[in-house]
Design a protein around this motif. Structure first.
Motif, short mmCIF file in Angstrom:
data_model
loop_
_atom_site.label_atom_id
_atom_site.label_comp_id
_atom_site.label_asym_id
_atom_site.label_seq_id
_atom_site.Cartn_x
_atom_site.Cartn_y
_atom_site.Cartn_z
N ILE A 1 0.86 -1.18 0.00
CA ILE A 1 0.00 0.00 0.00
C ILE A 1 0.90 1.23 0.00
O ILE A 1 1.80 1.35 0.83
N ASP A 2 0.65 2.14 -0.93
CA ASP A 2 1.47 3.34 -1.06
C ASP A 2 0.57 4.57 -1.04
O ASP A 2 -0.09 4.89 -2.03
N VAL A 3 0.50 5.24 0.11
CA VAL A 3 -0.24 6.50 0.21
C VAL A 3 0.76 7.61 -0.12
O VAL A 3 1.53 8.05 0.74
N LYS A 4 0.74 8.05 -1.37
CA LYS A 4 1.73 9.02 -1.83
C LYS A 4 1.48 10.41 -1.27
O LYS A 4 2.41 11.22 -1.16
N ASN A 5 0.23 10.68 -0.93
CA ASN A 5 -0.11 11.97 -0.34
C ASN A 5 -1.43 11.81 0.40
O ASN A 5 -2.41 11.33 -0.17
N PHE A 6 -1.43 12.20 1.69
CA PHE A 6 -2.66 12.08 2.48
C PHE A 6 -3.75 13.00 1.92
O PHE A 6 -4.94 12.71 2.08
N GLU A 7 -3.35 14.10 1.30
CA GLU A 7 -4.33 14.99 0.70
C GLU A 7 -4.91 14.32 -0.54
O GLU A 7 -4.18 13.86 -1.41
N GLY B 1 -1.68 -2.87 -4.31
CA GLY B 1 -1.82 -4.18 -4.93
C GLY B 1 -1.98 -5.17 -3.81
O GLY B 1 -1.04 -5.41 -3.04
N LEU B 2 -3.18 -5.74 -3.65
CA LEU B 2 -3.49 -6.58 -2.50
C LEU B 2 -4.12 -7.90 -2.92
O LEU B 2 -4.87 -7.96 -3.91
N LYS C 1 -5.18 4.18 -7.63
CA LYS C 1 -4.93 3.16 -8.63
C LYS C 1 -4.56 1.88 -7.89
O LYS C 1 -3.57 1.86 -7.15
N GLY C 2 -5.37 0.84 -8.08
CA GLY C 2 -5.07 -0.38 -7.34
C GLY C 2 -5.77 -1.60 -7.88
O GLY C 2 -6.74 -1.51 -8.65
N ASP C 3 -5.25 -2.75 -7.46
CA ASP C 3 -5.81 -4.04 -7.84
C ASP C 3 -6.01 -4.89 -6.59
O ASP C 3 -5.15 -4.92 -5.70
N LEU C 4 -7.16 -5.55 -6.54
CA LEU C 4 -7.50 -6.42 -5.42
C LEU C 4 -7.93 -7.78 -5.96
O LEU C 4 -8.82 -7.87 -6.82
N LEU C 5 -7.30 -8.83 -5.45
CA LEU C 5 -7.65 -10.20 -5.81
C LEU C 5 -8.11 -10.92 -4.56
O LEU C 5 -7.45 -10.84 -3.52
N VAL D 1 -10.85 -7.03 -8.77
CA VAL D 1 -11.35 -5.66 -8.79
C VAL D 1 -10.17 -4.72 -9.05
O VAL D 1 -9.16 -4.76 -8.34
N SER D 2 -10.29 -3.88 -10.06
CA SER D 2 -9.29 -2.85 -10.35
C SER D 2 -9.96 -1.50 -10.31
O SER D 2 -11.04 -1.32 -10.88
#
Length: 333
Positions: free
Chosen positions: A221-227, A234-235, A276-280, A296-297
């Motif tokens: 998980i990459d939270v690049k900016n809290f704002e 990718g989980l 932007k993410g993917d969940l399997l 789910v993307s």
């Protein structure tokens, strides 16, 4: 009595880089604060510092209520903080470094302790190393380490976190956050390990391995900016029954219903989202329906939100769909 009283003896000489706080005593909001600080030659590499701070509270109701934690005030009864620092600006030791809260669990007081095995700071190089961080009590035995850089200018950190399994349901109840779920055994086992890094505006979890009851989640998980937030992930989840975690008689929302709910949010909020993410998910139970190989993307940017694809194998066939939400105009569509 909601008054706050302060008694302090303070002297300083900026030319000599000297600070002398020989006495600090304050009382208010259920807290008693005592401390002192002596610093010399702070403008040079030979600067020294020595100080300590103690905070004790046995009646925290007014304080916790004032910060919006009225329910927590019913269970958190005492607080004790002990902190000290000594050494030079190039080699400063923070010891002791302990926070102890006494909370009610099953009607009996239990101590929850946050501490550090060692804490070293270098103000010249702007570094801080916290080793052997621990959070214990209520069945928890959390361990971690943190290394920080540019602590005076642009703070950044790296570290690791190890959370052996504990009863999350019990801990939440002890802090005034009881959970009612369709499965009374839900949330009774939680643990995780991860590498972490971040700044004052971001955080990244790499190699996340989380276990919740019978479920295992792995990924990054990459939270690049809290704002916004600006988030990438990718989980993968082996199995989960979401119905178990819903409130009694509550029904789980479908992806379409979730999108419809999001459409009611202010367009300014939706436009700020950058995800932007993917969940399997290997096996999923949702509203009684059993699904396998769920994919789910999601891609959200500038007010355009797409969940594409959404697919799953059902016991009586397959499901495939695309969900979109456009919040670039005045009304989301």
């Amino acid at each position: 009595n909601k008054s706050f009283n302060v008694d302090a003896n303070f002297e300083s000489d900026p030319n000599e880089g000297r600070i002398d706080l020989s006495k600090l005593a304050a009382q208010g909001a259920g807290l008693n604060i005592d401390g002192k600080l002596n610093a010399k030659n702070m403008d040079s590499k030979n600067g020294t510092i020595d100080g300590k701070l103690s905070i004790a509270g046995s009646d925290l109701k007014d304080l916790l209520t004032a910060v919006g934690q009225a329910e927590m005030a019913k269970t958190v009864k005492k607080l004790k903080v002990d902190a000290g620092l000594s050494g030079t600006t190039a080699n400063m030791t923070l010891a002791p470094l302990n926070v102890v809260a006494s909370v009610l669990s099953g009607g009996k007081p239990v101590d929850v302790t946050l501490g550090a095995g060692s804490a070293q700071a270098n103000l010249d190089k702007e570094t801080l190393a916290l080793k052997g961080l621990s959070l214990t009590g209520l069945g928890m035995n959390v361990k971690g380490n943190i290394n920080a850089t540019k602590i005076k200018s642009e703070p950044a950190f790296t570290g690791d976190l190890n959370v052996p399994a504990f009863n999350l349901r019990k801990v939440l109840a002890s802090f005034g956050k009881p959970q009612k779920t369709q499965d009374p055994k839900a949330l009774t086992s939680f643990g995780m390990t991860t590498k972490l890094a971040g700044t004052s505006k971001s955080v990244k979890l790499n190699g996340l391995n989380m276990k919740l009851d019978k479920t295992t989640l792995k990924g990054d998980i990459d939270v690049k900016n809290f704002e916004g937030p600006d988030l990438a992930f990718g989980l993968g989840i082996d199995q989960i029954n979401l119905d178990n975690y819903l409130a009694p008689k509550q029904k789980a929302p479908t992806p379409e219903a979730a999108a419809a709910g999001a459409a009611t949010l202010p367009v300014e909020t939706l436009r700020k989202l950058k995800i932007k993410g993917d969940l399997l998910i290997g096996s999923l139970v949702l509203s009684g329906a059993k699904m396998k190989d769920v994919k789910v993307s999601i891609n959200a940017n500038g007010g355009q939100i797409n969940i594409n694809p959404v697919s799953a194998n059902l016991y009586e066939g397959t499901y495939k769909g695309n969900i979109g939400l456009n919040a670039k105009g005045k009304v989301p569509t």
